[in-house]
Design a protein around this motif. Structure first.
Motif, PDB file in Angstrom:
ATOM      1  N   LEU A  74      16.187  66.896  -0.158  1.00  0.00           N
ATOM      2  CA  LEU A  74      15.794  65.496  -0.195  1.00  0.00           C
ATOM      3  C   LEU A  74      16.562  64.578  -0.572  1.00  0.00           C
ATOM      4  N   ASP A  75      17.981  65.482  -1.152  1.00  0.00           N
ATOM      5  CA  ASP A  75      18.938  64.390  -1.339  1.00  0.00           C
ATOM      6  C   ASP A  75      19.750  64.799  -0.067  1.00  0.00           C
ATOM      7  N   ARG A  76      20.664  63.253   0.227  1.00  0.00           N
ATOM      8  CA  ARG A  76      22.309  62.952   1.435  1.00  0.00           C
ATOM      9  C   ARG A  76      23.131  62.389   1.120  1.00  0.00           C
ATOM     10  N   ILE A  77      24.418  62.204   1.970  1.00  0.00           N
ATOM     11  CA  ILE A  77      25.766  61.511   1.946  1.00  0.00           C
ATOM     12  C   ILE A  77      25.298  61.800   3.878  1.00  0.00           C
ATOM     13  N   TYR A  78      25.474  60.672   3.798  1.00  0.00           N
ATOM     14  CA  TYR A  78      25.978  59.830   5.060  1.00  0.00           C
ATOM     15  C   TYR A  78      27.383  59.471   5.533  1.00  0.00           C
ATOM     16  N   LEU A  79      28.295  59.261   6.205  1.00  0.00           N
ATOM     17  CA  LEU A  79      28.931  59.012   6.539  1.00  0.00           C
ATOM     18  C   LEU A  79      29.626  59.156   7.675  1.00  0.00           C
TER      19      LEU A  79
ATOM     20  N   HIS B 264      31.519  49.867   2.213  1.00  0.00           N
ATOM     21  CA  HIS B 264      30.448  49.792   2.454  1.00  0.00           C
ATOM     22  C   HIS B 264      29.318  50.903   1.891  1.00  0.00           C
ATOM     23  N   CYS B 265      28.826  50.564   0.808  1.00  0.00           N
ATOM     24  CA  CYS B 265      28.039  51.853   0.038  1.00  0.00           C
ATOM     25  C   CYS B 265      26.905  51.420  -0.037  1.00  0.00           C
ATOM     26  N   PHE B 266      26.051  51.887  -0.048  1.00  0.00           N
ATOM     27  CA  PHE B 266      24.641  51.723   0.176  1.00  0.00           C
ATOM     28  C   PHE B 266      23.766  53.006  -0.380  1.00  0.00           C
ATOM     29  N   VAL B 267      23.106  53.288  -1.766  1.00  0.00           N
ATOM     30  CA  VAL B 267      22.604  54.101  -2.309  1.00  0.00           C
ATOM     31  C   VAL B 267      20.925  53.326  -2.180  1.00  0.00           C
ATOM     32  N   ILE B 268      20.308  54.568  -1.729  1.00  0.00           N
ATOM     33  CA  ILE B 268      19.268  55.255  -1.526  1.00  0.00           C
ATOM     34  C   ILE B 268      18.328  56.288  -1.994  1.00  0.00           C
ATOM     35  N   HIS B 269      16.426  55.522  -2.014  1.00  0.00           N
ATOM     36  CA  HIS B 269      15.745  56.376  -2.551  1.00  0.00           C
ATOM     37  C   HIS B 269      14.366  55.656  -1.760  1.00  0.00           C
ATOM     38  N   LEU B 270      13.891  56.476  -0.877  1.00  0.00           N
ATOM     39  CA  LEU B 270      13.084  56.265   0.016  1.00  0.00           C
ATOM     40  C   LEU B 270      11.667  57.174  -0.375  1.00  0.00           C
ATOM     41  N   GLY B 271      10.620  56.332   0.529  1.00  0.00           N
ATOM     42  CA  GLY B 271       9.264  56.757  -0.498  1.00  0.00           C
ATOM     43  C   GLY B 271       8.296  57.939  -0.709  1.00  0.00           C
ATOM     44  N   LEU B 272       7.958  58.512  -0.806  1.00  0.00           N
ATOM     45  CA  LEU B 272       7.236  59.607  -0.363  1.00  0.00           C
ATOM     46  C   LEU B 272       6.205  60.313   0.731  1.00  0.00           C
ATOM     47  N   PHE B 273       6.021  59.245   1.282  1.00  0.00           N
ATOM     48  CA  PHE B 273       4.933  58.787   2.763  1.00  0.00           C
ATOM     49  C   PHE B 273       5.919  59.169   3.729  1.00  0.00           C
ATOM     50  N   ALA B 274       5.570  59.337   5.221  1.00  0.00           N
ATOM     51  CA  ALA B 274       7.354  59.780   6.253  1.00  0.00           C
ATOM     52  C   ALA B 274       6.485  58.877   6.775  1.00  0.00           C
TER      53      ALA B 274
ATOM     54  N   TRP C 132      11.233  66.024   3.506  1.00  0.00           N
ATOM     55  CA  TRP C 132      11.693  67.175   3.268  1.00  0.00           C
ATOM     56  C   TRP C 132      11.955  68.079   4.229  1.00  0.00           C
ATOM     57  N   SER C 133      10.757  67.052   5.710  1.00  0.00           N
ATOM     58  CA  SER C 133      10.885  67.334   7.014  1.00  0.00           C
ATOM     59  C   SER C 133      12.109  67.809   7.518  1.00  0.00           C
ATOM     60  N   GLN C 134      12.855  66.662   7.412  1.00  0.00           N
ATOM     61  CA  GLN C 134      14.727  66.770   7.667  1.00  0.00           C
ATOM     62  C   GLN C 134      14.353  65.941   9.010  1.00  0.00           C
ATOM     63  N   ARG C 135      13.831  64.911   9.526  1.00  0.00           N
ATOM     64  CA  ARG C 135      12.783  64.062  10.447  1.00  0.00           C
ATOM     65  C   ARG C 135      13.437  62.625  10.947  1.00  0.00           C
ATOM     66  N   LEU C 136      14.900  62.302   9.338  1.00  0.00           N
ATOM     67  CA  LEU C 136      15.274  61.026   9.421  1.00  0.00           C
ATOM     68  C   LEU C 136      16.934  61.740  10.500  1.00  0.00           C
TER      69      LEU C 136
END
Length: 275
Positions: free
Chosen positions: A228-233, A127-137, A170-174
């Protein structure tokens, strides 16, 4: 089974304000990644103005143009406007079984979506999920909760899982939330523990920390500083992880891509299934 994946925000295949097209150079650069699965963000499905302005603008949608004859492709249309639309896309050498695109727009000024694609890897469905999240936290937090809910409802715990894209975090909070709720790893966080410790000095010289909660830096492309760009597995072992910096990568987009070599972690999948 070995697998190479990549994620890349291609900035719609144009320079700032659409003055010049980069889509042909992007296609050649993406070929050099030699990735089995490519997660793409800011893919231009249609842009009538660019098509009129640029003689070399492809007649195909960008995801179809980039896929060429080597990959299948799926597109998730998110942002729609009078002269066109753009969104996320996935290119795959492996068979694509199903795909869905879910609207997770948090307000009228940012149209965002989650592209969910099921890809056949050996006898398993990944299962592959392509993500582009918003600019606001606050938007990103709500969008990540929507992603978590979707995965818990639609992805069996024994199935391989890949989440990749531009998280704008960019704050690496997610990451902590994703680790806790989905039991995933992030490709670059896990790198020292998974056999590529020898790369650590090289990455540190480039300003990319390795180790827990130290994601690869991918933005801006000329001098990457923000992660900004990540790969979670889940269900994979990281064999090799790279940030594609320098050379033409500095000018093709405002981001640089990530490339990761993986192998299926069948023991991990079996343990989750039994649990």
């Amino acid at each position: 089974m070995k697998l190479r994946i990549a994620t890349y925000n291609i900035h719609k295949g144009v320079t700032a304000f659409g003055r010049k097209t980069r889509i042909h150079e992007l296609k050649e650069a993406i070929k050099t990644l030699d990735a089995d699965i490519v997660f793409l963000q800011e893919v231009q499905g249609q842009h009538d103005h660019h098509a009129k302005r640029h003689d070399t603008w492809p007649s195909q949608a960008q995801h179809e143009f980039l896929a060429g004859d080597t990959h299948q492709c799926v597109y998730g249309m998110n942002a729609v406007y009078e002269h066109g639309h753009h969104g996320n896309a996935l290119l795959s050498r492996l068979p694509i079984k199903t795909s869905t695109n879910r609207d997770i727009s948090d307000h009228a000024y940012e149209q965002r979506g989650i592209l969910h694609v099921v890809v056949q890897i050996a006898e398993l469905e990944a299962h592959c999920f392509v993500i582009h999240l918003g600019l606001f936290a606050a938007s990103r937090r709500r969008q990540v909760q929507a992603l978590i809910q979707q995965i818990k409802e639609h992805v069996p715990p024994q199935s391989p899982l890949i989440i990749a894209g531009d998280f704008n975090d960019w704050s690496q909070r997610l990451s902590h939330t994703l680790y806790k709720e989905l039991n995933v790893i992030e490709a670059f966080d896990s790198a020292p523990q998974l056999g590529i410790e020898q790369l650590a000095p090289k990455f540190k010289l480039r300003g990319i920390g390795l180790g827990q909660n130290a994601h690869a830096r991918t933005f801006p492309a000329g001098l990457p500083w923000l992660s900004l760009d990540r790969i979670y597995l889940r269900g994979f072992k990281v064999e090799h992880a790279r940030v594609m910096q320098g050379g033409s990568w500095k000018t093709l987009s405002d981001h640089v891509p990530l490339s990761v070599d993986l192998s299926l972690n069948r023991f991990d999948l079996i343990t989750k299934h039994l649990g």
